[in-house]
Design a protein around this motif. Sequence first.
Motif, mmCIF file in Angstrom:
data_model
loop_
_atom_site.group_PDB
_atom_site.id
_atom_site.type_symbol
_atom_site.label_atom_id
_atom_site.label_comp_id
_atom_site.label_asym_id
_atom_site.label_seq_id
_atom_site.Cartn_x
_atom_site.Cartn_y
_atom_site.Cartn_z
ATOM 1 N N THR A 28 37.602 99.926 67.623
ATOM 2 C CA THR A 28 36.984 101.072 68.279
ATOM 3 C C THR A 28 35.875 100.609 69.213
ATOM 4 O O THR A 28 35.740 101.077 70.335
ATOM 5 N N ARG A 29 35.080 99.641 68.713
ATOM 6 C CA ARG A 29 33.974 99.166 69.524
ATOM 7 C C ARG A 29 34.493 98.497 70.792
ATOM 8 O O ARG A 29 33.833 98.496 71.820
ATOM 9 N N THR A 41 39.281 98.470 62.117
ATOM 10 C CA THR A 41 39.204 99.718 62.868
ATOM 11 C C THR A 41 37.868 99.820 63.607
ATOM 12 O O THR A 41 37.819 100.201 64.780
ATOM 13 N N ALA A 42 36.792 99.438 62.916
ATOM 14 C CA ALA A 42 35.480 99.503 63.549
ATOM 15 C C ALA A 42 35.401 98.586 64.770
ATOM 16 O O ALA A 42 34.932 98.986 65.844
ATOM 17 N N VAL A 57 31.740 103.998 63.431
ATOM 18 C CA VAL A 57 33.082 104.088 64.005
ATOM 19 C C VAL A 57 33.159 105.394 64.787
ATOM 20 O O VAL A 57 33.054 106.482 64.205
ATOM 21 N N ALA A 86 37.744 104.336 57.317
ATOM 22 C CA ALA A 86 36.771 104.074 58.372
ATOM 23 C C ALA A 86 36.693 105.267 59.318
ATOM 24 O O ALA A 86 35.612 105.690 59.728
#
Lengths: 299, 248, 309
Positions: C69-70, C65-66, C136, C222
């Motif tokens: 998102t990035r 997820t991190a 995040v 997250a």
Amino acid sequence: MLQVLIPLTVDALANAAIIFFVAVGLTLVFSVLRVLNVAHGSFYSIGAYAAASLGLWVVSAGLPEWLTFPALVLSAAFVAAIFGPFVEHLLIRWTYGKSEALQILVTFGLFLILEDLQRIVFGVNSLYEDTPMRLLGSTMIGGIVYLNYQLLLIALAILTLVGLKLMISHTRMGKLIAAVVADREISQALGINTNRIFMLAFTLGVFLAALGGALATPTTGVSPGLGADTMVLAFAVAAIGGLGRIEGAAVAAIIVALARVLAIYYAPELDAVAPYLVMLVVLLVRPYGLFHTDTTRRI
Amino acid sequence: MSKPLLKAENLEISFHGVKAADGVNLEINEGEFLAIIGPNGAGKTTLLNLCTGYLKPSAGHVYLDGKQITHLSPRQIAKRGIARAFQIPQLFTDHRVIDNVMLSNAARLNLWQMLSPLDRPRYRDEAMELLRMFNLADHANDLASTLPEGRRKLLDIAVALALKPRLVLLDEPTSGVSAIERFGLMETLMTALRQAKVTALFVEHDMDVVRRYAERVLVWNRGHVLTQGRPEEVFQDQRVIETVVGAV
Amino acid sequence: MRMFLLGLAALVIVAIAGISAPWLQFLLSLAIAKGLAALGVAILLRAGLISIGHAMFFAIGAYATAFLTRNGITDFVSLLILSTLIATAAGVVVGAFMVRYRAIFFAMLNLAVSMVLFSLLSKLYNITGGTDGMRVARATFFGIAPGEQTFELIVFLTSLVVVMLVGFAVSAYFRSPLGEALKAVHTNEIRLEYISIPVWGVLLVGYTISAALAGLGGSFAAMIIGHVLPEMAFWTESGHLILVAVLGGIGGVAGPFIGAIFLELVHTFAASFTDAWSMIVGAALLFVIFFLPSGLYGLINKKRGGSAV
Ligand SMILES: Nc1ncnc2c1ncn2[C@@H]1O[C@H](COP(=O)(O)OP(=O)(O)OP(=O)(O)O)[C@@H](O)[C@H]1O
Ligand SMILES: [Mg+2]
């Protein structure tokens, strides 16, 4: 070339010696009790903390420095005496003959407790006490410098391996242990006090782990989180050698230590991962380790 | 004579230097009912282990329909139509009796069916029919671990038959069953086998059972076939009387 | 049926609690996220297998997820789905190796792999942010970026819906031949082979589902916390999951969630006067084993399988 290779090998062997102490304790307890003690690594780190603390006290109290040597062994014995019989009697004994899943749960619970216990008792700082290593100094042979303490470690590991083997084949207690390993039910039927054997074997296992930790402190010090790392490393070594095989643990310890040294030399970022890569490769080829003898269940 | 369904050729295996199979040859014909007798430790169970791929022979081969199955796993061999009931019942003890049979039925399902509920009327009916045949219907919803020994044995056989095999290997089907119930069980079993046209090989200790139900008997001793033939011939043989009949 | 009603009742209570006391939403959502991972551990427990490294899939879901998102994917639902898929893929790969092992080896190899992941996450500073972890950014909902409170409410409500869906799906799985066979692995693998059901396949499906659930939980976590750390893969987290799963053995599919909420409340409460959390978890685990063995999926029983000839 040799100038690099030989010291590296000595490094690896000294490292292997330390790993051997923990792994052989794990494997010994497993072969006698048929319980894999997930908290085994914690006894290593407790041994390390105890040794470092005692050593620091010896030095700060102004006692003769050579006393730091017996202090190493003494602290391991101390840890074994406190934890061995107590833990075996209170927790492990209850799981004999139960499912392995349950044994894992119980010893894992113990592991969680012991890890926090160390934080509470010894704090979160690293301890460093290297008097024994300094006292022994180094030797120069053929232009290569050896740390005498490393040589001592290697010698002690070999002595332990031979000693364990001799104990099992030549002493009364060893023969009893071998009988219990070979067939627990028959041993019980023959009137062997298996409970006493289990307690002794477990305590010996704790002692070996704690001794490994104690002997490691002069070279590496001790810091929090050591228990978990050691546990997995000891398991990797025991698994590579074949769980329950003493000579397997010795061979595997050397293989893992060499792999690690090679990693440090050629690919430093892989240092921590190297033992597991070795384990993965070995287990892919031999799913239950190098020295494992095949046993199919009879139906 | 019809062609052999299962054929074993020169099977050899030993445990700690003791030969449990020493150049064994065996043929079972389609539709036949073959009995194997022999003293304890003769290697009868070992033979079944070899034929079903649980153990690998150190020499020799096993053929099903003339095709090698020696190196297949028990699962692959079961898929090809050989089912097995065990000397010591091998059950799913945490499941209900009916689940044991339904799981065996389920082995034939495709992936999609594998994801829909197991306990459905259609599967249930099929399983109940088999349970009724073995007088286990009353226990259908009991946990398998609660069954008395004799009934476990029956369930173990029912589980094997639920696979709808072509050949079933039965390891002492009547052991653990009381002497009074033995012939009843055998009648049930024979009916079930005939109905489903299943060929059977059974290891048996009870000579009366063998005499009555076997078409052919194989006498086993120390890892090899001592003699074989029709029951009435075999039981005349002096060696057989010494090693087997007298010993039981 | 009784379990179902119990689960539903618990869900309603949690929903009411969360909506009437918004400050609880963060805690409850996080507990549910961990409950998802614990349910994954509980699935394996049915097969008699203990993974003491399952937090690795939680961490994989969270880090996925991190990273996503990035890299510009900020939609809440897409993040959940993609992260779960990534954890699922990891589950297939790791599972393919694990399914040959049982008991000790299974437990320890899972631990080993999770520790490798932990050390990689903490050491590969340039990729993972090392021990600082990664931030995040707050997810969006179909292109709309909500404020903090709305976000927490939506995440909370979504987690409840997900719990319900997962609950139905997992209980359907338990009742299917695959799920029943998973339980049969615990009692008699040999029979399973002999009725031509592939044990490795049954286990791999179970392992993959359990990894997927842990990944889903990690992805939730997250976004709820807004930060991921290597500690998410640490063995203490795995221990936490096992405790919740074992506690949850008493309550069917709803069990792990109830256990997780209970434990999260205790944690919040205990954190104010002690930091010996592992010790509490370990002691609680031993307590459950010794005094509430019904939570143990029949693990107390003697050794697996039938006996000798
Ligand atoms: N897996 C095994 N490991 C070691 N020895 C075995 C194994 N299986 C069988 N044996 C040995 O092989 C021999 C034959 O055993 P087997 O079980 O096949 O005999 P059996 O004819 O079925 O006897 P019974 O009538 O008692 O069932 C025995 O001596 C037994 O101890
Ligand atoms: Mg037999």
